[in-house]
Design a protein around this motif. Sequence first.
Motif, short mmCIF file in Angstrom:
data_model
loop_
_atom_site.label_atom_id
_atom_site.label_comp_id
_atom_site.label_asym_id
_atom_site.label_seq_id
_atom_site.Cartn_x
_atom_site.Cartn_y
_atom_site.Cartn_z
N SER A 1 0.85 -1.19 0.00
CA SER A 1 0.00 0.00 0.00
C SER A 1 0.88 1.24 0.00
O SER A 1 2.06 1.17 0.36
N PRO A 2 0.31 2.36 -0.40
CA PRO A 2 1.07 3.61 -0.35
C PRO A 2 1.65 3.86 1.05
O PRO A 2 2.78 4.34 1.18
N ALA A 3 0.87 3.56 2.08
CA ALA A 3 1.39 3.75 3.43
C ALA A 3 2.57 2.82 3.69
O ALA A 3 3.57 3.21 4.31
N ALA A 4 2.48 1.58 3.20
CA ALA A 4 3.55 0.60 3.44
C ALA A 4 4.85 0.99 2.76
O ALA A 4 5.93 0.67 3.25
N ILE A 5 4.77 1.68 1.63
CA ILE A 5 6.01 2.09 0.97
C ILE A 5 6.57 3.36 1.58
O ILE A 5 7.69 3.76 1.29
N GLY A 6 5.77 4.05 2.41
CA GLY A 6 6.28 5.24 3.10
C GLY A 6 5.71 6.55 2.60
O GLY A 6 6.17 7.62 2.99
N ALA A 7 4.70 6.49 1.73
CA ALA A 7 4.10 7.74 1.23
C ALA A 7 3.18 8.35 2.29
O ALA A 7 2.80 7.69 3.26
N ASP A 8 2.83 9.64 2.09
CA ASP A 8 1.95 10.35 3.02
C ASP A 8 0.58 10.63 2.43
O ASP A 8 -0.39 10.82 3.15
N VAL A 9 0.53 10.70 1.11
CA VAL A 9 -0.73 11.04 0.44
C VAL A 9 -0.66 10.47 -0.97
O VAL A 9 0.43 10.34 -1.55
N CYS A 10 -1.82 10.09 -1.50
CA CYS A 10 -1.86 9.61 -2.89
C CYS A 10 -3.25 9.88 -3.45
O CYS A 10 -4.17 10.16 -2.70
N HIS A 11 -3.34 9.86 -4.75
CA HIS A 11 -4.68 9.84 -5.33
C HIS A 11 -4.92 8.44 -5.89
O HIS A 11 -3.97 7.70 -6.11
N LEU A 12 -6.17 8.12 -6.06
CA LEU A 12 -6.54 6.84 -6.68
C LEU A 12 -7.33 7.14 -7.94
O LEU A 12 -8.24 7.96 -7.90
N ASN A 13 -6.95 6.53 -9.04
CA ASN A 13 -7.76 6.69 -10.25
C ASN A 13 -8.84 5.63 -10.20
O ASN A 13 -8.60 4.47 -10.53
N LEU A 14 -10.03 6.05 -9.77
CA LEU A 14 -11.11 5.06 -9.69
C LEU A 14 -11.48 4.53 -11.07
O LEU A 14 -12.00 3.43 -11.19
N HIS A 15 -11.16 5.31 -12.12
CA HIS A 15 -11.43 4.86 -13.49
C HIS A 15 -10.33 3.92 -13.99
O HIS A 15 -10.41 3.47 -15.11
N LYS A 16 -9.33 3.69 -13.21
CA LYS A 16 -8.35 2.68 -13.59
C LYS A 16 -8.51 1.47 -12.66
O LYS A 16 -9.01 0.43 -13.05
N THR A 17 -8.10 1.66 -11.42
CA THR A 17 -8.05 0.53 -10.50
C THR A 17 -9.43 0.04 -10.06
O THR A 17 -9.60 -1.14 -9.76
N PHE A 18 -10.39 0.95 -9.99
CA PHE A 18 -11.67 0.59 -9.38
C PHE A 18 -12.84 0.66 -10.36
O PHE A 18 -13.95 1.05 -10.01
N ALA A 19 -12.55 0.24 -11.60
CA ALA A 19 -13.57 -0.22 -12.56
C ALA A 19 -14.47 0.84 -13.19
O ALA A 19 -15.38 0.51 -13.95
N ILE A 20 -14.29 2.13 -12.88
CA ILE A 20 -15.07 3.13 -13.61
C ILE A 20 -14.57 3.13 -15.06
O ILE A 20 -13.37 3.11 -15.30
N PRO A 21 -15.48 3.11 -16.04
CA PRO A 21 -15.03 3.08 -17.43
C PRO A 21 -14.37 4.40 -17.84
O PRO A 21 -14.58 5.43 -17.20
N HIS A 22 -13.59 4.33 -18.92
CA HIS A 22 -12.88 5.53 -19.37
C HIS A 22 -13.77 6.45 -20.21
O HIS A 22 -13.39 7.58 -20.48
N GLY A 23 -14.90 5.93 -20.66
CA GLY A 23 -15.88 6.80 -21.32
C GLY A 23 -15.42 7.41 -22.63
O GLY A 23 -15.98 8.41 -23.06
N GLY A 24 -14.39 6.85 -23.24
CA GLY A 24 -13.89 7.42 -24.48
C GLY A 24 -13.11 8.70 -24.27
O GLY A 24 -12.91 9.48 -25.19
N GLY A 25 -12.66 8.93 -23.02
CA GLY A 25 -11.91 10.15 -22.71
C GLY A 25 -12.59 10.93 -21.59
O GLY A 25 -12.75 12.13 -21.65
N GLY A 26 -13.00 10.24 -20.56
CA GLY A 26 -13.67 10.82 -19.41
C GLY A 26 -15.10 10.34 -19.35
O GLY A 26 -15.67 10.06 -20.40
N PRO A 27 -15.68 10.15 -18.17
CA PRO A 27 -15.25 10.69 -16.88
C PRO A 27 -14.19 9.82 -16.19
O PRO A 27 -13.83 8.76 -16.66
N GLY A 28 -13.74 10.34 -15.07
CA GLY A 28 -12.90 9.58 -14.16
C GLY A 28 -13.15 10.12 -12.78
O GLY A 28 -14.00 10.99 -12.59
#
Lengths: 345, 592
Positions: free
Chosen positions: A80-107
Amino acid sequence: MAGMEVVVVACDERGNIDVADLKAKAEQYSDRLSCLMVTYPSTHGVFETSINEICDIIHQHGGKVYMDGANMNAQVGLTSPAAIGADVCHLNLHKTFAIPHGGGGPGMGPICCNNSLAPYLPGHVFAKMGGEQGTTAVSAAPWGSASILLISYAYIKMLGAEGVTNATKYAILNANYMKARLEGAYQILYTGENGRCAHEMIVDMRPFKSLAGAEDIAKRLMDYGFHAPTLSFPVAGTVMIEPTESESKAELDRFCDALLSIRKELDEIASGDYSHDDNVLHNAPHTVEETTADNWSHPYTREKAAFPLPYLRQGWKFWATVGRIDQAYGDRNLVCTCPPMEEYA
Amino acid sequence: MHPDRFERRHIGPSPGETKEMLDYLGVSSLDELIEQTVPASIRLKKPFSFTDFEGVLGEFEYLGHLKEIAANNRVMRNFIGMGYYGTITPSVIARNIFHNPGWYTQYTPYQAEIAQGRLESLLNYQTMVTDLTGLPISNASLLDEGTAASEAMNMFYHEKNKRAKAGEEANEFFVSDKVFPQTIDILRTRAVPHGIKLVVGDWKTAQFTDKTFGVLLQYPDSEGCVSDYRPFVEKAKANGVFVCVAADILSLALLTPPGEWGADVAVGNTQRFGVPIGYGGPHAAYFACSEDFKRQIPGRIIGVSVDKHGHRALRMALQTREQHIRREKATSNICTAQALLANMAAMYAVYHGPDGIRGIATHVHEYACAAAEMLSAGGYNVVHTRFFDTVRVEADSQKMATIRSKAEAAGYNFFYDNTGIQIAFDETVTERDLAAIGGIFGVQPGPEKSGSLAPGSLRRDSAYLTHQVFNIYHTESDMMRYIKRLENKDLSLMHSMITLGSCTMKLNAATEMMPVSWDEWANMHPFMPAEYARGYAQIIAELEKYLCDVTGFDACSLQPNSGAQGEYAGLMVIRAYIGCNGRYGSGGSGLR
């Protein structure tokens, strides 16, 4: 960027962050260092073993570590980001968490952070949210594009902890399987210490550049019914392949077969069977009009142009509707609204 | 528990294939491969788990579960406005685009030869925006109206100061106090890193200084008022000040558009062109500008070019500005597009055409007029006589509380502030709504619905949506086939795997997607009272918790609506932390 000055840190020959350079720069800018931005696994598709040390160096100099979540699909459930030593991160829900790319958005790009930064999470004029000393809003709506959060929620609810972890494992398996299949025909840039890639890999097309460019290979893939991988990022003259966990072995094989077939087509140019400026790669993609026209002047057959592998005859054929596009022409003659209907040939 | 589990639908390789693949790699198990791949030093020490997770749900079970949570969202008639309006998604668009993986699973159209369908639709979108705003150039959408306005501010700032010496930049941006509050809030966020000073005030008395580089106006404004900004814009131009107007796209069917009275940029939300409100998004914001800014315009622009055979072909124009080519010099850093929603809005315009759009705008305006007349006749003080869709009445706090309680009991949401109530009408309005509003305010609807937009000189007389594409697909058969013809040109996940590195084009499961268009999720206004959106609150709370589990962190903000926005938000949080902890003295001097 966000009013901060960017200092670029070097990579070593394996594509990993050059820790000595990072250390030197962190010391040099110690009084002004606000944060490190890092992608993990790296944009080269590798789990760098020095990541903890890298984060420690930044923290020692008073900075925070921002992790780009673009490659979270290689982390979920395993690290996890915490395990590698980071303090903050964003998550692309349209990548990792299955939101479709919509042909160029949304995300959606929510951020997560540790307690040291939590007080500053953004607020909103119309909603009680964010940290006690939260920044002003970054989006017009309090929860961004709220309705599509349901997609990521469903993904988690239906997979559970074990399922999302398996998804990560299979993303890594699929990538390493493709890597193994392509090795020999192609050179894979950068791998981990055991010769493994993470969830994606960079395939070097520069060795063929006297025969065809990475872009030609990308366009030729269209004739095989595939969308090109990421082109020339993060290294020019390469393609970056990420299969994800959702593809079966049969589909991975089909894609690998296409790339291996293209390798043979490169060899045909190298051996002089076809010239550098009239071959299946240079002329790709081939449209249906071109391939069925009475007039065919290329030194290869129509069949080779459009149906280079048997699977294409089994319903997998996709026709590009236009030939290779002239990018420069349109920029010199900028037209950004619908041209008259007569031009819709 | 039903035997069919989602995991085997989501993950590609079957058990048999998995074994073949592991054999091919020379490892005995998946875990052995993971051990070779993920360094032991960073691996989680114990098996991953989600906090308070009640058990994995099958697809059918999940839909039932979500129906239960949906019951905690109250579907109401939302006349709140403030940038979000009720709309009717034509069923032909809902079915063939919104619910169609052929339209929602493609990637950004970098490989233009296999993306001509959505590129054509996005070109229609740009044409629609340029026509309605009266400005010649439009991009193919931004995230929301607030971020679009901030992009205009940044573009003006850089243009104005391109030859300014450090420390001598013109750095004041005037913002009308009748701009939507959420937009002003975002402008504050975006102004900080550049050292831009926001001056928020009454545009009627605004004074430009030699530091003023730009202004932002809202049209119609946040109280619904349609003002004649022309003298103000002339004064701005005379002072070398750039003008951005945040304009309601539907109102421009009836009102003289900003491009015809001197605006350099117009921005706004296209949500009310058939895109559900969805408790805040996703929607496509538009950004249109004059010729002067065509090489500075942020975001993606679709342009016409030719292919090697000399045929017309579309692709993203001016790609050299895009970050994947010149990362450090990219102009479009925080402006992801909203292609799917832009396509829906464009198709709405294609389907309705100019007469249909004008008819819808007129319908909305007439109801607003009828409500104004009704309230006025009933003794209420209707604050503005010139409006498009929003009627504002004065009310003291006691009156407001009474109205609000009656309204909410009847299932109606209006907008309330310290001195007034606003009712923003939209195309879903019916006679029943008018009668219900009458009941809430204790007045009777009159017989007439005619009304006037007021200032005659601001009545639009120029044509729009004149291109043939907006005038030939007005039957459902024609529309359905047009959508399908475009879809056929685009390669999506419906055809084959898309192996884009760092883009993770995984399955977007149908069960994950379906509820997005349920009424209980789609027809929720982002500024409606929280007590009626408890279903959303539950999803938000759970998802925040799960994402904290995934990242190992303590807190989450779901506000950033794109990856780039997330990065920006993360950096701003770090900036705030450093500023508050006095690391570089009070001003955070290390941060320029």
